[in-house]
Structure formats: structure tokens, C-alpha cells
Design a protein around this motif. Structure first.
Motif, PDB file in Angstrom:
ATOM      1  N   ALA A   7       0.846  -1.186   0.000  1.00  0.00           N
ATOM      2  CA  ALA A   7       0.000   0.000   0.000  1.00  0.00           C
ATOM      3  C   ALA A   7       0.887   1.244   0.000  1.00  0.00           C
ATOM      4  CB  ALA A   7      -0.927  -0.014   1.211  1.00  0.00           C
ATOM      5  N   ASP A   8       1.550   1.499  -1.121  1.00  0.00           N
ATOM      6  CA  ASP A   8       2.466   2.625  -1.204  1.00  0.00           C
ATOM      7  C   ASP A   8       1.763   3.961  -1.027  1.00  0.00           C
ATOM      8  OD1 ASP A   8       4.635   0.982  -1.529  1.00  0.00           O
ATOM      9  OD2 ASP A   8       4.495   1.016  -3.717  1.00  0.00           O
ATOM     10  N   SER A   9       0.556   4.093  -1.551  1.00  0.00           N
ATOM     11  CA  SER A   9      -0.184   5.337  -1.338  1.00  0.00           C
ATOM     12  C   SER A   9      -1.236   5.043  -0.280  1.00  0.00           C
ATOM     13  CB  SER A   9      -0.819   5.820  -2.640  1.00  0.00           C
ATOM     14  OG  SER A   9      -1.705   4.862  -3.146  1.00  0.00           O
ATOM     15  N   ARG A  10      -0.896   5.369   0.944  1.00  0.00           N
ATOM     16  CA  ARG A  10      -1.769   5.072   2.078  1.00  0.00           C
ATOM     17  C   ARG A  10      -3.024   5.926   2.015  1.00  0.00           C
ATOM     18  NH1 ARG A  10      -1.204   0.593   4.238  1.00  0.00           N
ATOM     19  NH2 ARG A  10      -2.336   1.437   5.956  1.00  0.00           N
ATOM     20  N   LEU A  11      -4.085   5.381   2.496  1.00  0.00           N
ATOM     21  CA  LEU A  11      -5.363   6.058   2.518  1.00  0.00           C
ATOM     22  C   LEU A  11      -5.319   7.183   3.549  1.00  0.00           C
ATOM     23  CD1 LEU A  11      -8.254   5.807   1.404  1.00  0.00           C
ATOM     24  CD2 LEU A  11      -8.771   4.410   3.372  1.00  0.00           C
ATOM     25  N   PRO A  12      -5.564   8.422   3.157  1.00  0.00           N
ATOM     26  CA  PRO A  12      -5.565   9.511   4.134  1.00  0.00           C
ATOM     27  C   PRO A  12      -6.627   9.291   5.210  1.00  0.00           C
ATOM     28  CG  PRO A  12      -5.396  10.388   1.921  1.00  0.00           C
ATOM     29  CD  PRO A  12      -5.711   8.910   1.800  1.00  0.00           C
ATOM     30  N   THR A  44     -11.375   1.994  19.344  1.00  0.00           N
ATOM     31  CA  THR A  44     -10.885   1.934  17.962  1.00  0.00           C
ATOM     32  C   THR A  44     -11.706   2.861  17.083  1.00  0.00           C
ATOM     33  OG1 THR A  44     -10.119  -0.334  18.214  1.00  0.00           O
ATOM     34  CG2 THR A  44     -10.515   0.428  15.955  1.00  0.00           C
ATOM     35  N   LEU A  45     -13.033   2.794  17.209  1.00  0.00           N
ATOM     36  CA  LEU A  45     -13.908   3.660  16.428  1.00  0.00           C
ATOM     37  C   LEU A  45     -13.665   5.122  16.764  1.00  0.00           C
ATOM     38  CD1 LEU A  45     -16.159   4.137  14.417  1.00  0.00           C
ATOM     39  CD2 LEU A  45     -17.819   3.653  16.242  1.00  0.00           C
ATOM     40  N   SER A  46     -13.524   5.437  18.036  1.00  0.00           N
ATOM     41  CA  SER A  46     -13.263   6.814  18.455  1.00  0.00           C
ATOM     42  C   SER A  46     -11.961   7.315  17.836  1.00  0.00           C
ATOM     43  CB  SER A  46     -13.183   6.875  19.983  1.00  0.00           C
ATOM     44  OG  SER A  46     -12.887   8.182  20.402  1.00  0.00           O
ATOM     45  N   GLY A  51      -9.348  10.618  13.250  1.00  0.00           N
ATOM     46  CA  GLY A  51      -8.320  10.676  12.221  1.00  0.00           C
ATOM     47  C   GLY A  51      -7.053   9.932  12.579  1.00  0.00           C
ATOM     48  N   GLY A  52      -7.134   9.028  13.545  1.00  0.00           N
ATOM     49  CA  GLY A  52      -5.965   8.249  13.958  1.00  0.00           C
ATOM     50  C   GLY A  52      -6.127   6.784  13.617  1.00  0.00           C
ATOM     51  N   GLY A  53      -5.153   6.006  14.026  1.00  0.00           N
ATOM     52  CA  GLY A  53      -5.216   4.563  13.821  1.00  0.00           C
ATOM     53  C   GLY A  53      -4.728   4.155  12.446  1.00  0.00           C
ATOM     54  N   ASN A  54      -4.845   2.865  12.172  1.00  0.00           N
ATOM     55  CA  ASN A  54      -4.418   2.289  10.906  1.00  0.00           C
ATOM     56  C   ASN A  54      -5.466   1.237  10.526  1.00  0.00           C
ATOM     57  OD1 ASN A  54      -2.961   1.573   8.674  1.00  0.00           O
ATOM     58  ND2 ASN A  54      -1.480   0.339   9.791  1.00  0.00           N
ATOM     59  N   PRO A  55      -6.629   1.662  10.021  1.00  0.00           N
ATOM     60  CA  PRO A  55      -7.727   0.723   9.791  1.00  0.00           C
ATOM     61  C   PRO A  55      -7.417  -0.310   8.709  1.00  0.00           C
ATOM     62  CG  PRO A  55      -8.204   2.807   8.746  1.00  0.00           C
ATOM     63  CD  PRO A  55      -6.948   3.007   9.560  1.00  0.00           C
ATOM     64  N   SER A  56      -7.839  -1.538   8.951  1.00  0.00           N
ATOM     65  CA  SER A  56      -7.663  -2.612   7.972  1.00  0.00           C
ATOM     66  C   SER A  56      -8.913  -2.705   7.100  1.00  0.00           C
ATOM     67  CB  SER A  56      -7.450  -3.939   8.697  1.00  0.00           C
ATOM     68  OG  SER A  56      -8.636  -4.307   9.391  1.00  0.00           O
ATOM     69  N   GLN A  89      -1.092   3.756  -7.825  1.00  0.00           N
ATOM     70  CA  GLN A  89      -1.502   4.878  -6.980  1.00  0.00           C
ATOM     71  C   GLN A  89      -2.974   4.726  -6.644  1.00  0.00           C
ATOM     72  OE1 GLN A  89      -0.491   8.463  -9.092  1.00  0.00           O
ATOM     73  NE2 GLN A  89       1.689   8.139  -8.831  1.00  0.00           N
ATOM     74  N   GLY A  90      -3.498   5.613  -5.829  1.00  0.00           N
ATOM     75  CA  GLY A  90      -4.903   5.575  -5.446  1.00  0.00           C
ATOM     76  C   GLY A  90      -5.061   5.175  -3.990  1.00  0.00           C
ATOM     77  N   PRO A  91      -6.227   5.436  -3.417  1.00  0.00           N
ATOM     78  CA  PRO A  91      -6.459   5.095  -2.009  1.00  0.00           C
ATOM     79  C   PRO A  91      -6.435   3.579  -1.823  1.00  0.00           C
ATOM     80  CG  PRO A  91      -8.487   5.848  -3.042  1.00  0.00           C
ATOM     81  CD  PRO A  91      -7.387   6.043  -4.039  1.00  0.00           C
ATOM     82  N   THR A  92      -5.470   3.102  -1.048  1.00  0.00           N
ATOM     83  CA  THR A  92      -5.232   1.667  -0.882  1.00  0.00           C
ATOM     84  C   THR A  92      -5.309   1.286   0.588  1.00  0.00           C
ATOM     85  OG1 THR A  92      -3.822   1.666  -2.830  1.00  0.00           O
ATOM     86  CG2 THR A  92      -3.568  -0.187  -1.322  1.00  0.00           C
ATOM     87  N   VAL A  93      -5.977   0.169   0.866  1.00  0.00           N
ATOM     88  CA  VAL A  93      -6.083  -0.366   2.219  1.00  0.00           C
ATOM     89  C   VAL A  93      -5.617  -1.810   2.184  1.00  0.00           C
ATOM     90  CG1 VAL A  93      -7.613  -0.810   4.169  1.00  0.00           C
ATOM     91  CG2 VAL A  93      -8.071   1.135   2.681  1.00  0.00           C
ATOM     92  N   ALA A  94      -4.704  -2.176   3.093  1.00  0.00           N
ATOM     93  CA  ALA A  94      -4.175  -3.536   3.161  1.00  0.00           C
ATOM     94  C   ALA A  94      -4.970  -4.374   4.151  1.00  0.00           C
ATOM     95  CB  ALA A  94      -2.705  -3.505   3.575  1.00  0.00           C
TER      96      ALA A  94
END
Length: 190
Positions: A7-12, A44-46, A51-56, A89-94
């Protein structure tokens, strides 16, 4: 290949945070109720709404199902009038459970209900997917490599150029059978 490199271009995270707040407000669900319905921790939801965390992929799919919206509603960026997404490129989620990454290519515009993804997978762990929102249908076309996919009891081996369609509102899976497997997935929501 390490999962972090897929996921080179991480999802903002701000896109996810704004989408989660918007959709939770639309449904009128409390933070606690949405977390309970999605089967995730309230903390986790909070964190995600802040705007934090690393959602799968798994977490975002569970939240989409709990909110009654497609996955793309939680990850789609603001769209300009002309949009080009270059390869890689593009919004990518692993995925957290398999060498699998989903890149959103096109979210369903108002009035149409389909999303288009470009996916990359490597041999190893199977990517198991929980049912999506009722009425979902998946269409996939293998671009490179080999893939075993479909509803859990009806998986089929596919090669480059092969097309497959099946219900997405039942448990299903994807398993790369060759290194560098890529495919396009069109998710249709009825």
C-alpha cells in the motif's frame, strides 16, 4: 513482499474520519452502538473518527456493513471533474490477515450503485470476506497471475483474462495462486 509495501499510497485518515462521522450522524447511531454492531472496540472507532489509527480492510468493511453503506462510502476522496489514477496509486487499504490490498478506482456516483477496485494479492493466506450489504454482487476479471475466488463453498480457479460473478452478500474468499496476481473487482449494490 512485505505487507507495508503493498500500500504505497496510504489512505488519508482524514477521509475515513470524515466519512465515519458523516455516516454515523446520518444513521443516528451512538459511538458505542456502531462499535457494537461492527464488532470493534469503541476506542478503535473513536480513534478512527478522530483521524488516527491504521484501519484494515476488515475493520472498514465491518463498519460499512454496520452503517448500511458500501466500503467505498468510507474511503472515497473528494472527486475532481477529471480523475486519473495512475497504476500503483490511489487510495489503498491492506488486509491484516493476508497479502491483499484493495485500491478504490471509482466509487459509485449518486443514482448508480457500483464500485470498481484494482486488487493485488500474493500467495499465502486466504483473504476471507464477510458478507457485504444485502443485494451486493461481485464481478471480477483476473489481469495477471492466477486466483481462486468466490463464495466459500463454490470457489473457482481463474487465470488471466477470466471473468467471474457471484453474490457478495454471502461469505466469500480470494486466494492468489501465483505471485503478482492482480484483478479488477466491480462491486454492484442492488
Amino acid at each position: 513482499m512485505e505487507r507495508t509495501n503493498m500500500a504505497d499510497s496510504r489512505l488519508p485518515l482524514e477521509w475515513i474520519a470524515a466519512s465515519l462521522r458523516r455516516e454515523r450522524a446520518r444513521t443516528g447511531l451512538s459511538l458505542s452502538e456502531l462499535a457494537k454492531r461492527a464488532g470493534i472496540a469503541k476506542s478503535t472507532l473513536s480513534q478512527l473518527e478522530a483521524g488516527g489509527g491504521n484501519p484494515s480492510v476488515e475493520t472498514l468493511w465491518a463498519l460499512g456493513v454496520a452503517l448500511g453503506v458500501p466500503f467505498s462510502a468510507l474511503v472515497e476522496p473528494p472527486v475532481p471533474s477529471v480523475q486519473v489514477i495512475r497504476a500503483g496509486q490511489g487510495p489503498t487499504v491492506a488486509s491484516e490477515k493476508a497479502e491483499y490490498a484493495a485500491t478504490l478506482l471509482s466509487a459509485s456516483p449518486p443514482g448508480a450503485r457500483r464500485d470498481i477496485y484494482h486488487l493485488r494479492a500474493e500467495p499465502g493466506a486466504v483473504r476471507e470476506s464477510e458478507p457485504h450489504i444485502p443485494g451486493s454482487v461481485e464481478h471480477l476479471i483476473v489481469s495477471t497471475g492466477r486466483l481462486k475466488a468466490g463464495p466459500v463453498a463454490e470457489t473457482v480457479e481463474l487465470a488471466a483474462g477470466d471473468y467471474m460473478t457471484y453474490r457478495g452478500d454471502v461469505p466469500h474468499s480470494y486466494e492468489a495462486l501465483a505471485p503478482g496476481t492482480t484483478f479488477v473487482l466491480v462491486m454492484q449494490h442492488m
